[in-house]
Design a protein around this motif. Structure first.
Motif, short mmCIF file in Angstrom:
data_model
loop_
_atom_site.label_atom_id
_atom_site.label_comp_id
_atom_site.label_asym_id
_atom_site.label_seq_id
_atom_site.Cartn_x
_atom_site.Cartn_y
_atom_site.Cartn_z
N VAL A 179 0.84 -1.21 0.00
CA VAL A 179 0.00 0.00 0.00
C VAL A 179 0.87 1.26 0.00
O VAL A 179 0.44 2.32 0.45
CB VAL A 179 -0.99 0.01 1.19
N GLY A 180 2.09 1.12 -0.51
CA GLY A 180 2.94 2.29 -0.68
C GLY A 180 3.92 2.56 0.44
O GLY A 180 4.55 3.62 0.46
N SER A 181 4.06 1.64 1.39
CA SER A 181 5.00 1.79 2.52
C SER A 181 4.82 3.11 3.26
O SER A 181 5.81 3.81 3.55
CB SER A 181 6.45 1.66 2.04
N PRO A 182 3.58 3.49 3.59
CA PRO A 182 3.39 4.79 4.26
C PRO A 182 4.09 4.91 5.60
O PRO A 182 4.49 6.00 5.99
CB PRO A 182 1.86 4.88 4.41
N SER A 183 4.25 3.78 6.32
CA SER A 183 4.89 3.85 7.63
C SER A 183 6.39 3.60 7.56
O SER A 183 7.08 3.66 8.58
CB SER A 183 4.25 2.83 8.58
N ALA A 184 6.91 3.30 6.37
CA ALA A 184 8.32 2.90 6.26
C ALA A 184 9.18 3.88 5.49
O ALA A 184 10.39 3.66 5.36
CB ALA A 184 8.42 1.52 5.61
N ARG A 185 8.60 4.95 5.00
CA ARG A 185 9.39 5.88 4.19
C ARG A 185 10.57 6.44 4.98
O ARG A 185 11.72 6.46 4.49
CB ARG A 185 8.51 7.01 3.68
N GLU A 186 10.34 6.89 6.19
CA GLU A 186 11.43 7.45 6.99
C GLU A 186 12.47 6.39 7.32
O GLU A 186 13.67 6.66 7.35
CB GLU A 186 10.88 8.07 8.27
#
Length: 365
Positions: A136-143
């Motif tokens: 789902v776009g790695s929203p929690s993993a970008r940082e």
């Protein structure tokens, strides 16, 4: 344990995006496995499921060099029960079928096997990041991916390759956008004039988005979900749609997203809210990727494999490292087909081929 046996274990441990307990249990499995392989592994808590980071020390005269980064994910698009209901594990004529076998648990097994093969050999350090919400776009993993890519010499993705086995040298940017409309409910026959149809408003907004996208040659837009309303005799008060956009360059990405975020209601008293749920910037072709591909091709020849590369339409976590300027390649997973489709499969022989290639990369770059 044979690669195929381990892959079956991983596939039969179903891990759909958002299934936090299942994803965290799989993270436990990865933590244990990376420890067995000589790495120092840790979990990074996230509301969508914990991510895993593992560092493997270098060996010999290259032990102090900058690390290689490998990116992977342990979530899949398939719900729990898909294995039993529609996609049972199956081996036939050298082909393995099952949910997540291609995208991308096969890539996880390839990396683990390569790490086994380089044990005792001289190589630079290796860092691994396995994300829990990539689909789902790695929203929690970008940082996390941004932080762990600092100081690495190159980044490699374990996503599936092109159909012919070529690696991926660039990717389209990808953004998920939600359009939410609030209208006003009313009786559809007795008092329709006092209502404001959220569904009608949403449809007009989607038509406006289509017109906007048609002004660009290389923008892809997919309306993935639509929800709203409840009864045919009630003017619907709420409606929403999730859209997926793909861009080849950041300038077009900014222009389109700014225009979508600037949409205005067509109907009086309708309220419109547009939000970007996740964003992966375009990873454009670069000289750095070309130079890295040449080195990987040389490593491939050392184990009897010809390695090519080409741009890809799909997005992944390598979008971020490529955009950040880290020399990046993707597609080191096994060959196969059917990502996100019920015929998902990998060619069994390519598991060992890809493991040999990844091991050669680790020991030669």
């Amino acid at each position: 344990m044979r690669m195929i046996d381990r892959l079956r274990e991983y596939v039969e441990d179903e891990t759909p995006t958002g299934a936090v307990d299942a994803l965290n249990a799989f993270a436990d499995r990865l933590l244990s496995r990376y420890g067995e392989l000589g790495g120092t592994a840790r979990r990074v808590p996230a509301p969508t499921g914990d991510h895993v980071v593992a560092d493997f020390p270098g060996r010999g005269p290259r032990a102090a060099e900058a690390p290689l980064l490998f990116l992977a994910h342990h979530d899949t698009v398939w719900p729990i029960g898909q294995l039993q209901d529609a996609m049972p594990w199956r081996e036939q004529d050298g082909v393995i079928h099952g949910p997540g076998v291609f995208d991308m648990k096969g890539g996880l097994v390839v990396l683990e096997t390569a790490l086994e093969q380089v044990a005792g050999l001289d190589h630079r350090p290796v860092r691994v990041v396995v994300v829990a919400d990539e689909e789902v776009g790695s929203p929690s993993a970008r940082e996390l991916v941004t932080a762990e890519s600092a100081g690495v010499v190159a980044a490699f993705g374990l996503e599936p390759p092109h159909p012919n086995g070529d690696l991926k040298t660039s990717r389209r940017g990808s953004s998920r956008v939600r359009i939410e409309v609030t209208g006003r409910e009313a009786h559809a026959a007795l008092d329709p004039g006092t209502g404001v149809s959220a569904i009608d408003e949403l449809l007009d907004q989607l038509i406006a988005v289509r017109a906007l996208v048609s002004e660009y040659d290389d923008v892809l837009c997919n309306v993935g979900t639509i929800t709203g309303g409840g009864r045919t005799n009630v003017v619907p008060g709420n409606a929403s749609a999730d859209l997926g956009f793909r861009f080849v360059d950041p300038e077009t990405e900014r222009a389109v997203l700014d225009a979508v975020k600037g949409l205005q209601p067509v109907r009086r008293d309708a309220v419109l809210e547009v939000s970007v749920m996740s964003n992966r910037p375009a990873w454009q072709p670069s000289e750095a990727a070309d130079l890295l591909l040449a080195k990987v091709a040389e490593a491939g020849r050392s184990v009897g494999h010809e390695v090519g590369g080409a741009a890809a339409s799909g997005a992944a976590d390598t979008n971020l490292t490529g955009w950040l300027g880290v020399p990046t390649l993707d597609g080191l997973g096994p060959r196969g087909k059917g990502a996100h489709a019920v015929h998902e499969q990998v060619i069994a022989a390519s598991l060992a081929e890809r493991a040999a290639l990844v091991a050669a990369i680790i020991t030669t770059l």
